[in-house]
Design a protein around this motif. Sequence first.
Motif, PDB file in Angstrom:
ATOM      1  N   MET A   1       0.845  -1.181   0.000  1.00  0.00           N
ATOM      2  CA  MET A   1       0.000   0.000   0.000  1.00  0.00           C
ATOM      3  C   MET A   1       0.884   1.236   0.000  1.00  0.00           C
ATOM      4  O   MET A   1       1.796   1.356   0.795  1.00  0.00           O
ATOM      5  CB  MET A   1      -0.922  -0.028   1.217  1.00  0.00           C
ATOM      6  CG  MET A   1      -1.820   1.178   1.274  1.00  0.00           C
ATOM      7  SD  MET A   1      -3.190   0.977   2.430  1.00  0.00           S
ATOM      8  CE  MET A   1      -2.471   1.610   3.915  1.00  0.00           C
ATOM      9  N   HIS A   2       0.610   2.146  -0.917  1.00  0.00           N
ATOM     10  CA  HIS A   2       1.388   3.375  -1.049  1.00  0.00           C
ATOM     11  C   HIS A   2       0.799   4.464  -0.158  1.00  0.00           C
ATOM     12  O   HIS A   2      -0.385   4.730  -0.194  1.00  0.00           O
ATOM     13  CB  HIS A   2       1.383   3.832  -2.506  1.00  0.00           C
ATOM     14  CG  HIS A   2       2.121   5.106  -2.726  1.00  0.00           C
ATOM     15  ND1 HIS A   2       3.486   5.147  -2.722  1.00  0.00           N
ATOM     16  CD2 HIS A   2       1.689   6.359  -2.951  1.00  0.00           C
ATOM     17  CE1 HIS A   2       3.863   6.405  -2.938  1.00  0.00           C
ATOM     18  NE2 HIS A   2       2.792   7.142  -3.077  1.00  0.00           N
ATOM     19  N   LYS A   3       1.651   5.072   0.655  1.00  0.00           N
ATOM     20  CA  LYS A   3       1.219   6.187   1.485  1.00  0.00           C
ATOM     21  C   LYS A   3       2.223   7.314   1.303  1.00  0.00           C
ATOM     22  O   LYS A   3       3.419   7.093   1.235  1.00  0.00           O
ATOM     23  CB  LYS A   3       1.174   5.806   2.965  1.00  0.00           C
ATOM     24  CG  LYS A   3       0.155   4.743   3.300  1.00  0.00           C
ATOM     25  CD  LYS A   3      -0.112   4.629   4.790  1.00  0.00           C
ATOM     26  CE  LYS A   3       1.073   4.196   5.591  1.00  0.00           C
ATOM     27  NZ  LYS A   3       0.750   3.916   6.989  1.00  0.00           N
ATOM     28  N   THR A   4       1.698   8.550   1.225  1.00  0.00           N
ATOM     29  CA  THR A   4       2.592   9.694   1.117  1.00  0.00           C
ATOM     30  C   THR A   4       3.055  10.166   2.485  1.00  0.00           C
ATOM     31  O   THR A   4       4.045  10.844   2.600  1.00  0.00           O
ATOM     32  CB  THR A   4       1.918  10.858   0.369  1.00  0.00           C
ATOM     33  OG1 THR A   4       0.699  11.191   1.040  1.00  0.00           O
ATOM     34  CG2 THR A   4       1.623  10.462  -1.069  1.00  0.00           C
ATOM     35  N   ASP A   6       1.861   9.270   7.000  1.00  0.00           N
ATOM     36  CA  ASP A   6       1.270   8.253   7.873  1.00  0.00           C
ATOM     37  C   ASP A   6      -0.254   8.312   7.928  1.00  0.00           C
ATOM     38  O   ASP A   6      -0.862   7.605   8.724  1.00  0.00           O
ATOM     39  CB  ASP A   6       1.848   8.370   9.284  1.00  0.00           C
ATOM     40  CG  ASP A   6       3.309   7.934   9.319  1.00  0.00           C
ATOM     41  OD1 ASP A   6       3.684   7.084   8.494  1.00  0.00           O
ATOM     42  OD2 ASP A   6       4.055   8.453  10.163  1.00  0.00           O
ATOM     43  N   LYS A   7      -0.869   9.127   7.109  1.00  0.00           N
ATOM     44  CA  LYS A   7      -2.332   9.214   7.086  1.00  0.00           C
ATOM     45  C   LYS A   7      -2.895   8.145   6.154  1.00  0.00           C
ATOM     46  O   LYS A   7      -2.384   7.940   5.058  1.00  0.00           O
ATOM     47  CB  LYS A   7      -2.784  10.582   6.577  1.00  0.00           C
ATOM     48  CG  LYS A   7      -2.487  11.720   7.504  1.00  0.00           C
ATOM     49  CD  LYS A   7      -3.022  13.012   6.909  1.00  0.00           C
ATOM     50  CE  LYS A   7      -2.670  14.196   7.770  1.00  0.00           C
ATOM     51  NZ  LYS A   7      -3.123  15.445   7.145  1.00  0.00           N
ATOM     52  N   PRO A   8      -3.965   7.470   6.575  1.00  0.00           N
ATOM     53  CA  PRO A   8      -4.600   6.492   5.686  1.00  0.00           C
ATOM     54  C   PRO A   8      -5.359   7.200   4.558  1.00  0.00           C
ATOM     55  O   PRO A   8      -5.792   8.343   4.714  1.00  0.00           O
ATOM     56  CB  PRO A   8      -5.564   5.750   6.607  1.00  0.00           C
ATOM     57  CG  PRO A   8      -5.876   6.714   7.695  1.00  0.00           C
ATOM     58  CD  PRO A   8      -4.629   7.544   7.883  1.00  0.00           C
ATOM     59  N   LEU A   9      -5.502   6.524   3.462  1.00  0.00           N
ATOM     60  CA  LEU A   9      -6.293   7.039   2.350  1.00  0.00           C
ATOM     61  C   LEU A   9      -7.760   6.921   2.706  1.00  0.00           C
ATOM     62  O   LEU A   9      -8.228   5.858   3.100  1.00  0.00           O
ATOM     63  CB  LEU A   9      -6.004   6.227   1.081  1.00  0.00           C
ATOM     64  CG  LEU A   9      -6.886   6.520  -0.130  1.00  0.00           C
ATOM     65  CD1 LEU A   9      -6.703   7.952  -0.603  1.00  0.00           C
ATOM     66  CD2 LEU A   9      -6.587   5.534  -1.239  1.00  0.00           C
TER      67      LEU A   9
END
Length: 125
Positions: A1-4, A6-9
């Motif tokens: 899973m790609h995250k920019t 630490d916030k979830p999509l």
Amino acid sequence: MHKTDDKPLRFGRVAAMLPVHNMARATDFYIGVLGFQNVFQNGDPVGFMILEREGAEIHLTLQPGHKAADFNIAHMMVENVDALHDIIQQQGLRVIKRLQNKDYGLRAFVFEDPDGNRIDVGEPI
């Protein structure tokens, strides 16, 4: 899973964009008949409009060359689907699929709005 970070999509509002030939005719139907409210508009003449009613939101976009698709472009959940069906018939709009109880738990029908946009309407049985 790609995250920019630490916030979830997470997803927020998603609204159907309905192309219309004539904004006045579309608003006569969605505002005048169905009771939506205009909460935003843009352009002169108006080329884009956001309409809301209760939890529903639709966007109208002026597309003079629009050719309606031969499939449903939006699904709308309502309370009292029979009342909406009556309104659609009183307006002389085309019902594509008749009002009936479906085996997947909805009482539903499909109609075409004044611009030929097919909208599937349902209510849990």
